[in-house]
Design an enzyme around this catalytic site. Structure first.
Site, mmCIF file in Angstrom:
data_model
loop_
_atom_site.group_PDB
_atom_site.id
_atom_site.type_symbol
_atom_site.label_atom_id
_atom_site.label_comp_id
_atom_site.label_asym_id
_atom_site.label_seq_id
_atom_site.Cartn_x
_atom_site.Cartn_y
_atom_site.Cartn_z
ATOM 1 N N PRO C 125 0.903 2.306 1.180
ATOM 2 C CA PRO C 125 2.225 2.953 1.175
ATOM 3 C C PRO C 125 2.634 3.479 -0.204
ATOM 4 C CG PRO C 125 2.337 0.900 2.387
ATOM 5 C CD PRO C 125 0.952 0.992 1.822
ATOM 6 N N GLY C 128 -1.902 6.786 -2.935
ATOM 7 C CA GLY C 128 -3.021 7.376 -2.190
ATOM 8 C C GLY C 128 -4.246 7.334 -3.065
ATOM 9 N N THR C 155 -7.396 7.726 9.046
ATOM 10 C CA THR C 155 -7.883 8.617 10.100
ATOM 11 C C THR C 155 -8.513 7.760 11.195
ATOM 12 O OG1 THR C 155 -8.422 10.267 8.418
ATOM 13 C CG2 THR C 155 -9.400 10.571 10.591
ATOM 14 N N ARG C 236 -16.145 15.124 2.807
ATOM 15 C CA ARG C 236 -15.807 16.507 2.461
ATOM 16 C C ARG C 236 -16.809 17.511 2.992
ATOM 17 N NH1 ARG C 236 -13.836 14.837 -3.565
ATOM 18 N NH2 ARG C 236 -12.007 13.659 -2.829
ATOM 19 N N GLU C 356 -8.395 13.481 2.972
ATOM 20 C CA GLU C 356 -9.584 13.292 2.129
ATOM 21 C C GLU C 356 -9.359 13.759 0.706
ATOM 22 O OE1 GLU C 356 -11.909 11.466 2.871
ATOM 23 O OE2 GLU C 356 -11.612 11.334 5.033
ATOM 24 N N GLY C 357 -8.147 13.662 0.244
ATOM 25 C CA GLY C 357 -7.866 14.070 -1.140
ATOM 26 C C GLY C 357 -7.116 15.377 -1.170
ATOM 27 N N GLU C 360 -4.904 19.339 -5.109
ATOM 28 C CA GLU C 360 -4.722 19.175 -6.544
ATOM 29 C C GLU C 360 -5.792 18.264 -7.128
ATOM 30 O OE1 GLU C 360 -2.438 18.987 -4.171
ATOM 31 O OE2 GLU C 360 -1.283 20.796 -4.653
#
Lengths: 322, 264, 375
Positions: C125, C128, C155, C236, C356-357, C360
């Site tokens: 929470p 990330g 996910t 990715r 997945e990121g 930025e």
């Protein structure tokens, strides 16, 4: 010594002779030259189907009457024809390319170790040689096939390729054959035969057909097609991709793997015109195609064309025939 | 029950768009590899269903050139156990009779076979003849156009035969031959695992010396039918009349045409 | 595509394409509208063996490589991006178990990966990508680890039954553990409601004194960041494949529409402004595909693939969004309408810039990798 008979297997179910049998008789009469057209008929003793066949004017009808014909498996019929063939040595034997015809003819071919060509589009004779013309790879290639060193020469022809015609000359010899051996078969039994009512008025026999293709395959389009069909008293046929969509099935398919149709009126809506489809529609009296692609190949094979939206056309047509 | 089931499969061109080379008069086939005849997939599915229910194994057989192997692999990837390719120059040019002969001799060479499945026809040649021919050579009962299979006992199977206007229910005693329709089942997808494993299996190749064969009955020699001539038919150019560009005008015109021809 | 598939990969490609067309495509709109997968669809996916795509053969799987994996994701994403996204979440997790799990753990859980869906929990929470701000932890007590904390934004969270989680084992140290929903102390938390990718469940799990043996530690203590990064890079590649799949889906819709829709007597596909957009969408797809295929190739060749995989996601996520935006514009009113698929493609694509990121973060990583590779 092979004699000059052209044999035609009479296919009959529940007392009705299949139209393809009559179509073959008419064609055989047209190409026979010096040969005789002989129909081979198997029936149960109380029937007299030869009376119906006479009207199409073969030269002879060989009749085999036996109660064991009822529920006889295809292999038994093939065996009986093989015995007859060895007795009388015909030049050629023709079958309708129906489920039964294909099954019996192929088994017979193997018994007689001869050649069989399926789905012929045309037949003719050069002396005693039967020239068998058939398509391959859809309709893209045409082949002429012959069976030069083996007799009888065998061929199957699809229903509705030839046209049947009754003749005025009904001098037909009826020959009853009683000396065939019925092989006892313990390994196959036909238990039941059920007519399929839904298929009795299939598209193959319809006078008016509406063919629906991808271009009108969404639910609204299909609904509209049904409305139009009801108004016109037409049956609906589809192209292969639609056979997966409810309410259609493989039974409704027109074309190479489906039904060949010969209606008075054919309207195609959103059909592209792939060869596998157009193979099945050659004999329509009046054909109309609607497709919004001006380059669609369907336009090469129909009488009238409309380049535009199939649904719009169907709606407009429905309106003016109300 | 432990059934040994054989499925005879054929590879067909991806598309039927073949042409004739105007110079050599030979068929110019697409360079794309072929695909399994769609009805053969139904045949394999039927075999696999029986195998899963009663135990046994499924052997695939195909007669053709080496590139038919990919179709055999697809069958293995659906779950079949073995595959045999019948391949040799001596088999080339075979018509249905010669093909049926070679297939039946191959089947005779295998360990006790109970059932042989074929698709109802191949979509390039469309004859549907080879199944019945093999049945005749093996002297086994046949049911063509099967749309439903119900085993009644270890030895007896009830098959429903779906024809144009009717259905037959037929009982056969094994060994027997069935040719199947697409209504029979929905072929399963090959699973990724079975695809991977199928490539680890060896496909046996048999030639004319691997089986008991009368060499006069194979290939061109064993084929009573001969293709005498092949051509690309020029499509008869139909004189197609346009109904115009306006949809309302077009349907009016159509109505007039249909009335004048007494169709409406 | 830029890769020559081997024969068995080609067969897989054909099978997945057929499956996606027949089984997934009909549900594309339904999945978005109902915000979930029909049970029948997932049963089919499991029964056809897609979950076990990268599980080794000896553990009951299909043992395909990263190239086949990316191709599979792409083939499915063309029909529905959510289904592809769920598979991606599963595969990336299984991949870490393959790379870092000890033999005992692998023997138990790799076979299960053929049937049960896996998920990877790293976000919390309060943080990330900034993993050192995390509080979920694992404390050693004799032969056991006691696990506590919660992971969010997972996910497949809620659908997945097995999770890899990143837990603090010391103030500046992260380690990776495997947890199973059947373990006492494991609880499912809240499910997110998202703007797009609505089929893919995204949710939270709680660990309350969950006890596991040392076998459930992946790799070594302190390898958590490395494993987390590895999961990102593996993901990715497939995110790139999803992006390319969305572009392809949009392209097909646009072409069909533009050929049928007329403006003043001719189909709009003949107008320059439409052709412009078609070209942009096609280029977006092509570029993204080349990137993820290259990353997959590098991975199979056991070369460094982190930079290119990150590029695939960084570029692909923006390209897909832009492509869908073009598609929406071409379809005009129909594009904006919820009765047509384009608007949900756009919403699905938007997720790729975050999951997945974030974009930025991608930029920072790529820049660092470029510096690294300069030597």
């Amino acid at each position: 010594m092979v004699n000059k008979d052209i044999w035609i297997y009479a296919e009959q179910h529940q007392q009705m002779v299949q139209p393809v049998t009559y179509q073959l008789i008419t064609k055989a009469n047209a190409i026979k030259n010096d040969k005789k057209v002989v129909v081979v008929l198997f029936e149960t003793p109380e029937k007299n189907i030869e009376e119906d066949i006479k009207l199409y004017g073969p030269d002879e009808i060989i009749v085999i009457k036996d109660k064991r014909i009822k529920d006889a498996p295809d292999s038994l019929i093939a065996d009986l024809i093989a015995q007859l063939s060895k007795q009388r040595k015909p030049n050629s034997i023709l079958f309708g390319a129906t489920v039964i015809g294909r099954s019996i003819s192929a088994r017979l071919q193997a018994k007689l170790l001869t050649g069989l060509t399926a789905d012929c589009l045309d037949l003719s004779f050069e002396d005693d040689l039967l020239i068998q013309t058939k398509p391959s790879y859809g309709d893209n290639i045409m082949c002429e096939i012959i069976c030069p060193h083996h007799f009888p020469q065998m061929a199957t022809v699809r229903p509705n390729i030839f046209v049947a015609q009754k003749t005025k000359n009904n001098e037909v010899t009826i020959t009853e054959v009683k000396n065939l051996k019925f092989k006892e078969n313990t390994n196959i039994k036909v238990n039941e035969e059920r007519p399929l009512l839904s298929k009795l008025d299939s598209i193959a026999n319809a006078n008016r057909v509406i063919a629906v293709g991808r271009g009108m395959s969404h639910p609204d389009g299909i609904q509209l097609a049904f409305k139009l069909a009801t108004k016109l008293g037409a049956k609906i046929g589809v192209t292969r991709p639609l056979t997966d969509l409810a309410p259609f099935s493989v039974d409704d398919q027109i074309g190479q793997s489906g039904s060949s149709i010969a209606p008075k009126f054919l309207l195609t809506l959103g059909v592209h015109g792939a060869v596998q489809f157009t193979t099945g529609i050659g004999k329509a009296d009046v054909s109309v195609a609607v497709n919004n692609n001006p380059k669609a190949p369907i336009f090469d094979v129909v009488d009238y064309s409309f380049v535009g939206d199939a649904q719009a056309f169907a709606e407009a047509f429905l309106k003016i025939i109300q | 029950m432990n059934l040994h089931i054989v499925v005879c499969v054929k590879q067909v061109p991806v598309s039927n768009n073949v042409k004739i080379d105007p110079v050599t008069k030979n068929l110019v086939r697409s360079s794309e590899p072929g695909v399994m005849n769609p009805f053969d997939q139904n045949a394999i599915e039927a075999a696999l269903k029986l195998k899963h229910r009663y135990g046994g194994k499924v052997t695939l057989i195909s007669m053709g050139p080496k590139n038919f192997e990919i179709t055999l692999r697809q069958g293995l990837a659906m779950g079949c156990d073995d595959a045999i390719l019948l391949s040799s120059r001596a088999f080339g040019g075979a018509d249905t009779l010669a093909t049926g002969y070679v297939l039946s001799q191959a089947i005779k060479a295998l360990d006790k076979v109970h059932l042989v499945f074929f698709g109802r026809q191949s979509i390039d040649a469309d004859t549907g003849q080879v199944g019945p021919i093999v049945a005749e050579f093996l002297d086994w009962p046949q049911v063509t156009y099967v749309s439903k299979i119900t085993p009644l006992s270890e030895e007896i199977i009830e098959a429903t035969r779906l024809m144009e206007h009717m259905e037959q229910t037929i009982e056969v005693k094994l060994p027997a031959i069935f040719t199947v329709r697409s209504e029979l089942n929905e072929p399963r997808y090959p699973t990724p695992r079975n695809i991977q494993l199928s490539y680890q299996k060896t496909i046996e190749t048999w030639d004319e010396h691997s089986m008991n064969l009368d060499l006069n009955r194979i290939g061109i020699k064993g084929s009573p039918t001969v293709v005498r001539k092949v051509w690309s038919p020029s499509k008869p150019k139909k004189m197609t009349q346009s109904l115009g560009r306006d949809v309302d005008h077009a349907v009016q015109q159509l109505l007039v045409i249909l009335r004048s021809q007494n169709i409406l | 595509m830029s890769i020559e598939l081997k024969e068995h990969q080609q067969m897989l490609h054909q099978m997945v394409t057929d499956f996606a067309h027949k089984e997934v495509k009909p549900f594309d709109m339904v999945i978005d509208k109902q915000k979930s997968y029909p049970k029948s669809l997932w049963n089919k996916i499991i029964n056809v063996g897609l979950l076990g795509l990268i599980v080794p053969v000896e553990h009951g799987g299909a043992d395909f490589d990263a190239i086949a994996e990316a191709q599979t994701i792409y083939d499915i994403a063309q029909k529905n991006a959510s289904v592809a996204f769920t598979l991606e979440g599963h595969y990336k997790t299984v991949d870490q178990l393959k790379k870092y799990g000890n033999k005992n753990l692998q023997d138990i859980y790799l076979p299960q990966a053929n049937q049960r869906i896996f998920g990877f929990g790293s976000t919390e929470p309060q943080g990330g990508s900034n993993v050192m701000g995390h509080t979920a932890n694992a404390v050693k007590e004799g032969d056991y680890w006691i696990l506590n904390g919660n992971k969010t934004m997972i996910t497949n969270g809620g659908l997945a039954e097995v999770y890899l989680v990143l837990l603090k084992t010391a103030p500046n140290e992260l380690s990776c553990f495997l947890v199973d929903q059947d373990m006492p102390g494991f609880k499912f938390g809240k499910q997110e409601e998202f703007f797009g990718m609505r089929g893919t469940p995204v949710g939270e799990i709680f660990l309350e004194n969950v006890r596991v043996t040392n076998d459930y530690l992946l790799g070594k203590v302190g390898q958590g960041v490395e494993i987390g990064d590895s999961a990102h890079y593996d993901a990715r590649i497939n995110m790139g494949a999803i992006a390319a799949g969305i572009c392809q889906h949009a392209l097909e819709i646009v072409i069909e529409y533009a050929n049928q829709r007329k403006a003043i007597d001719k189909p709009i596909v003949e107008l320059f402004s439409i052709q412009n957009k078609i070209a942009e969408i096609a280029i977006a797809k092509q570029n993204t595909q080349l990137l993820y295929e290259e990353a997959a190739k590098l991975k199979v060749q056991k070369k460094l693939y982190d930079k290119v995989a990150t590029m695939a996601k960084s570029y692909g996520s923006r390209a897909a969004f832009s492509a869908c935006d073009h598609a929406l514009q071409v379809l005009g009113g129909y594009g904006y309408s919820t009765e047509y698929p384009v608007e949900h493609l756009l919403r699905d694509a938007r997720a790729l810039q975050i999951a997945e990121g974030s974009l930025e973060k991608m930029v920072i990583e790529i820049s660092k990798a470029v510096e690294r590779d300069r030597g």
